[in-house]
Enzyme design. Structure first.
Site, PDB file in Angstrom:
ATOM      1  N   GLU A 135       0.879  -1.305  -0.087  1.00  0.00           N
ATOM      2  CA  GLU A 135       0.051   0.240   0.101  1.00  0.00           C
ATOM      3  C   GLU A 135       0.818   1.482  -0.007  1.00  0.00           C
ATOM      4  OE1 GLU A 135      -2.823   0.344   3.255  1.00  0.00           O
ATOM      5  OE2 GLU A 135      -3.941   2.169   2.281  1.00  0.00           O
ATOM      6  N   ALA A 279       1.600  -0.403  10.781  1.00  0.00           N
ATOM      7  CA  ALA A 279       1.313  -1.759  10.289  1.00  0.00           C
ATOM      8  C   ALA A 279       0.446  -1.637   9.327  1.00  0.00           C
ATOM      9  CB  ALA A 279       0.596  -2.440  11.684  1.00  0.00           C
ATOM     10  N   MET A 280       0.216  -2.982   8.632  1.00  0.00           N
ATOM     11  CA  MET A 280      -0.366  -2.841   7.148  1.00  0.00           C
ATOM     12  C   MET A 280      -1.321  -4.286   7.350  1.00  0.00           C
ATOM     13  SD  MET A 280      -0.862  -1.804   4.168  1.00  0.00           S
ATOM     14  CE  MET A 280      -2.264  -2.735   3.315  1.00  0.00           C
ATOM     15  N   GLU A 281      -2.624  -4.102   6.914  1.00  0.00           N
ATOM     16  CA  GLU A 281      -3.608  -4.793   6.955  1.00  0.00           C
ATOM     17  C   GLU A 281      -3.777  -6.177   5.850  1.00  0.00           C
ATOM     18  OE1 GLU A 281      -4.153  -1.476   6.079  1.00  0.00           O
ATOM     19  OE2 GLU A 281      -5.588  -1.521   4.741  1.00  0.00           O
ATOM     20  N   HIS A 314      -6.812  -2.174  14.917  1.00  0.00           N
ATOM     21  CA  HIS A 314      -6.940  -1.519  13.629  1.00  0.00           C
ATOM     22  C   HIS A 314      -6.887  -2.420  12.274  1.00  0.00           C
ATOM     23  CE1 HIS A 314      -6.860   2.263  11.095  1.00  0.00           C
ATOM     24  NE2 HIS A 314      -5.915   1.475  10.387  1.00  0.00           N
ATOM     25  N   GLU A 315      -5.745  -3.163  12.341  1.00  0.00           N
ATOM     26  CA  GLU A 315      -5.545  -3.812  11.236  1.00  0.00           C
ATOM     27  C   GLU A 315      -6.478  -5.069  11.215  1.00  0.00           C
ATOM     28  OE1 GLU A 315      -3.442  -2.505   9.451  1.00  0.00           O
ATOM     29  OE2 GLU A 315      -2.653  -0.975  10.876  1.00  0.00           O
ATOM     30  N   GLU A 337      -9.718   4.082   6.089  1.00  0.00           N
ATOM     31  CA  GLU A 337      -9.184   4.500   7.208  1.00  0.00           C
ATOM     32  C   GLU A 337      -9.846   5.296   8.215  1.00  0.00           C
ATOM     33  OE1 GLU A 337      -6.553   3.153   7.670  1.00  0.00           O
ATOM     34  OE2 GLU A 337      -5.730   2.571   5.808  1.00  0.00           O
TER      35      GLU A 337
HETATM   36  N1  TRP Z   1      -3.100   0.847   5.580  1.00  0.00           N
HETATM   37  C1  TRP Z   1      -2.246   1.111   6.713  1.00  0.00           C
HETATM   38  C2  TRP Z   1      -3.049   1.289   8.089  1.00  0.00           C
HETATM   39  O1  TRP Z   1      -3.422   2.315   8.283  1.00  0.00           O
HETATM   40  C3  TRP Z   1      -1.345   2.203   6.541  1.00  0.00           C
HETATM   41  C4  TRP Z   1      -0.017   1.743   5.939  1.00  0.00           C
HETATM   42  C5  TRP Z   1       0.933   0.817   6.326  1.00  0.00           C
HETATM   43  C6  TRP Z   1       0.788   2.547   4.672  1.00  0.00           C
HETATM   44  N2  TRP Z   1       2.005   1.044   5.644  1.00  0.00           N
HETATM   45  C7  TRP Z   1       2.047   2.080   4.518  1.00  0.00           C
HETATM   46  C8  TRP Z   1       0.403   3.626   4.115  1.00  0.00           C
HETATM   47  C9  TRP Z   1       3.055   2.476   3.890  1.00  0.00           C
HETATM   48  C10 TRP Z   1       1.238   4.019   3.136  1.00  0.00           C
HETATM   49  C11 TRP Z   1       2.518   3.573   3.021  1.00  0.00           C
HETATM   50  O2  TRP Z   1      -3.244   0.392   8.575  1.00  0.00           O
HETATM   51 ZN    ZN Z   2      -5.490   1.647   8.503  1.00  0.00          ZN
END
Ligand code: TRP
Ligand code: ZN
Length: 902
Positions: A135, A279-281, A314-315, A337
């Site tokens: 992302e 973090a990333m979902e 959140h994730e 978001e």
């Molecule tokens: N979607 C992620 C969150 O808010 C955000 C995110 C994680 C992100 N890593 C990133 C956005 C790198 C841009 C670039 O949970």
């Molecule tokens: Zn998010």
């Protein structure tokens, strides 16, 4: 020419993307089969895409434009036939294939270099492992693809690597694994993962490493067993339990509160030390910054524990609000978001204290988001245009976005809001949709007209509410007149009125008064007639309350029911009434902050007149109000702690038209010292009542008692008394948890007394000695030094950049040291004729090529240049101009600097 145009020759101008230009994709991708062959120094990616023309496209596409960046194409074949160079063409970040049929299979083989990837987007190496971050537009750095969220595909992923990376992960379910073929040394193996849910590329993830894990399980509401795993480097295995508990609590909560059940048989989290965000979902395989997953009492503060709980939730919540229902395009980012922040915030409120969580969220919003909304990067929660989407993962899209959802929940009420979200998930499951779709589902389910409410999505800026009132004793009527306005922002000068829920009550001498709103139905839903929500829709509106038997003190905007700036002329006595007995906990705190502001503004006037603030006295009524808060057993201790904490320098700066850095710092400090002197005995009592030997727990009560005790310590340390300084140092040495250790260390570091400075020096050395092998603890050590408010901090920060503890490539270290100093230490950042500005610009120029996302985020303090004195403006602007003159500026940095210079 605008400043933006001046800054670069036209042909190099990064291009602006507009929402109004959105077009559906010409091709869609049914299935995506990926194969990663990971070798030292390079990875070979084979991608087999089953493409077909989008039936909803207006004209049938005859060529295919794939996105790709930093890729080396090795071969390309369409339906099994190798393409020749005349069949396709490379663009700057694209690959166009000519004369494409209605449906076909495209096989590309590309080479990438994860080890050389310092941007931390795409596939990269972090310490001992390989991992991905896709992302928003990172997948194009992995392979040629339709890298946009409205292209959703079914992924199958094979990862092949050396057996020194025993753990090979991707999204979905593991369907096959074994030894690699054609591998006579038998040193390589593979794993194949299949994700049955269609998803956009930004949710793709891959991990390969020598990882340890903890495992647990969760039985869903329909009785399915889900395996839960958290993968970390082996040294961190003892720091996973809190994240696992948080995950199980989140899964239960989403079932109970939103009716959302998890959908795969396995849910995995991987902790990575080099990560640009929290973090990333990614579907079924969340990737976390170590700072948002690892926690144990000895190494992690209470704030750290709460952050882990919040980010895990959140994730996890994104699985529905983001993954099952995703965004049509990146302008819709707040769809997932804002909603997900609202969801995680309510979850945290339910796990701990609701009022405390609200105070924390509002504090964040009013300092950072309000400042953003008043600056050059201001944008609506659904922006109209961008140059680099990474720049729009902002306080506005996230935190203000969450406030917009909160207002919808307030306006609809609990039951209709739930009906609305049920309809949204049901109607759009498996789709990529817009914020319009979200609001439509809520409107349809509740029967409410939300047309005007949608102005919140399209207009930036923080609205102001001006409230005036009058009381007619003979008629027993009380009327409130509310005017709304919104300052101009870059995208819009003249704003349409917003639809604003204003929650309120009226305080009489014996408590909340019953409310009889003229021409309105009483609120039967709650059965509570002392609290109501007014709906402001016009530029000016008057609300009349009848049968009001005494002149009330209005408790306005309870719970901060809208993200606005409220102006009502409260007398100091009104505020004391609200602070001591409003039935709304949030507004009790808010009154304390208003009182604090009044005291600080008073000191600032004295400062402006050149008077000494040394012996500043606060008046007796104010002090007695504070001391009754300290003795009010009905209050949560965390609330007492927050009520006793003055508004921050950052908030004071946000409120100011022109920020006088020194006046704010010294005046606030003088009020703090006056409070410390006047309330010394209370603070000593609180400090001594705390049992430093108690076993650590991250419960709301335990966190509250630590925070109150440490607020007391903070005040006591201002007195400069040797025995208090020694007590602080003893807390540093003897505490069994990082919250108390750090609180004491930070007090020592910031105390302007010779004994404290001497103890600070030995304690800092001791701390590093003890924790040098715990990266996340070292970050706290860096940040406590970077935020030291005493002089010469910049030199110390520069010195620390050469310390073994520092790593200029690791975002967490950069945030701790550089952002800590530039964003969290105003008095020093703005000192010495621009030395801080120059330092920051140097760091940004260095990071611009290495990690554009981090470089761009670091810019924030410089973007606020117009809020300072003319001398400072000139110095800050000079640095922005120096940055924009750099060759090879990333889109990320270019966009923020050029917009700041307009
Ligand atoms: N979607 C992620 C969150 O808010 C955000 C995110 C994680 C992100 N890593 C990133 C956005 C790198 C841009 C670039 O949970
Ligand atoms: Zn998010």
């Amino acid at each position: 020419m605008t400043a933006v145009e001046q800054s670069l020759p036209a042909k190099d101008q990064p291009k602006t993307i507009y929402l109004k230009d959105y077009q559906v994709p010409g091709y869609l991708i049914k299935t995506t089969d990926l194969r990663f062959e990971i070798y030292d120094g390079e990875t070979i990616v084979s991608a087999m895409l089953h493409l077909y023309r989008n039936p909803t496209a207006q004209t049938p596409a005859t060529q295919l434009i794939l996105q790709g960046a930093d890729l080396e194409l090795i071969s390309i074949a369409l339906d099994g036939k190798q393409l020749s160079t005349s069949d396709y063409e490379f663009g700057e970040e694209s690959l166009t294939i000519f004369d494409t049929p209605a449906e076909f299979k495209l096989l590309t083989i590309t080479r990438i270099k994860p080890e050389a990837n310092t941007s931390l987007e795409g596939l990269y190496r972090s310490r001992t492992m390989y991992c991905t971050q896709c992302e928003a537009e990172g997948f194009r750095k992995i392979t040629y693809y339709l890298d946009r969220p409205d292209v959703m595909s079914e992924f199958t992923t094979t990862v092949v690597a050396d057996k020194k990376y025993p753990v090979l992960l991707s999204n979905g379910n593991l369907i096959d694994q074994g030894d690699a073929e054609n591998n006579p040394q038998n040193n390589r193996h593979y794993a194949t993962w299949h994700d049955p849910f269609k998803k956009p590329a930004y949710l793709f993830a891959l991990v390969a490493g020598d990882l340890a894990h903890i495992e647990d399980s969760f039985t869903t509401c329909s009785g399915r067993d889900v395996t839960l795993k958290i993968f970390v480097e082996p040294k961190d295995l003892d720091k996973c339990d809190h994240a696992m508990e948080s995950l199980k609590n989140s899964m239960r909560w989403d079932e109970e509160v939103y009716g959302r059940e998890y959908d795969l048989n396995i849910f995995m989290i991987v902790a990575v030390d080099d990560f640009n965000m929290g973090a990333m979902e990614n579907k079924g395989l969340n990737i976390f910054n170590t700072s948002c997953v690892l926690a144990k009492p000895e190494t992690t503060t209470d704030a750290g524990f709460q952050r882990v709980e919040g980010v895990v939730a959140h994730e996890y919540f994104h699985n529905w609000s983001g993954n099952r229902v995703t965004c049509r395009d990146w302008f819709q980012l707040s769809l997932k978001e804002g909603f997900t922040v609202y969801r995680d915030s309510e979850f945290s409120a339910d796990m701990g204290s609701r009022t405390v969580k609200r105070v924390e969220d509002v504090t964040l919003l009013r300092t950072l988001q309000f400042a953003e909304d008043a600056g050059p990067m201001a944008h609506p929660i659904r922006p109209e245009s961008y140059i680099e989407i990474s720049n729009f993962y902002t306080m506005t899209v996230y935190e203000k976005g969450a406030e917009i959802i909160r207002m919808l929940a307030t306006l609809l009420g609990k039951d209709d809001f739930r009906k609305g979200t049920d309809l949204y998930f049901e109607r759009h499951d498996g789709q990529a949709v817009t914020t319009e779709d979200f609001v439509a589902a809520l409107a349809d389910a509740s029967g409410r007209d939300l047309t005007q409410f949608k102005n919140w999505y399209a207009q930036a800026g923080t609205p102001r509410l001006q409230v005036t009132d009058s009381y007619d004793e003979d008629a027993q009527e009380y009327s409130l007149t509310i005017k709304q306005s919104c300052p101009p922002t870059p995208e819009c000068q003249q704003k349409l009125p917003f639809h604003i829920p204003v929650a309120l009550g009226l305080l009489g001498s014996a408590g909340d008064l019953p409310l009889y709103l003229k021409d309105a139905e009483p609120d039967f839903e709650t059965g509570d007639n002392t609290h109501t929500v007014l709906e402001l829709t016009a530029a000016e509106q008057t609300f009349v309350f009848q049968r009001v038997q005494e002149k009330p003190v209005p408790s306005l905007l309870r719970g901060f029911s809208a993200p606005v700036k409220l102006q009502y002329n409260y007398s100091r006595d009104d505020l004391i009434v609200l602070m001591s007995r409003d039935s709304d906990g949030f507004n009790r705190w808010e009154a304390s902050q208003q009182l604090g502001l009044q005291a600080i503004y008073h000191a600032m006037s004295a400062y402006a007149r050149g008077e000494s603030l040394a012996g500043l006295q606060l008046d007796a009524d104010l002090l007695s109000a504070y001391s009754s808060v300290l003795q009010d057993d009905s209050l949560d201790q965390a609330m007492v702690a927050y009520m006793l904490s003055l508004p921050s320098e950052a908030y004071l700066s946000e409120l100011a038209d022109v920020v006088d850095v020194e006046a704010i710092h010294h005046s606030r400090m003088a009020v703090r010292k006056a409070l410390a002197r006047a309330l010394r005995d209370h603070f000593v009592r609180i400090y001594n009542a705390y049992d430093h030997q108690q076993v650590y727990a991250a419960t709301a009560d335990a966190i509250a008692s630590r925070s109150l005790k440490n607020v007391a310590l903070g005040y006591l340390m201002l007195l400069g008394e040797d025995d208090l300084i020694r007590a602080c140092e003893q807390q540093y040495r003897e505490s069994n948890n990082m919250t108390d250790v750090m609180a004491a260390l930070s007090q020592l570091v910031n105390a302007d007394a010779p004994l404290a400075q001497q103890l600070a020096e030995t304690s800092l050395a001791d701390f590093y000695q003890r924790w040098q092998h715990e990266s996340l603890v070292v970050n706290q050590w860096l940040s406590v030094q970077a935020t030291c408010l005493l002089p010469n901090t910049l030199d110390k920060v520069k010195g620390l950049q050469n310390h073994a503890a520092y790593d200029g490539k690791n975002p967490n270290k950069i945030r701790a040291l550089i952002a800590g100093f530039c964003g969290g230490n105003a008095i020093n950042f703005h000192a010495n004729a621009g030395a801080g500005y120059q330092f920051l610009a140097d760091q940004i120029i260095l990071l611009n090529t290495q990690n554009p996302q981090i470089a761009s985020r670091l810019l924030t303090p410089l973007t606020k240049w117009k809020k300072y004195s003319p001398e400072r403006q000139a110095l800050m602007k000079k640095e922005l101009e120096r940055i924009i003159a750099e060759p090879n500026l990333s889109k990320d940095v270019f966009e923020v600097v050029s917009k700041s210079l307009v």
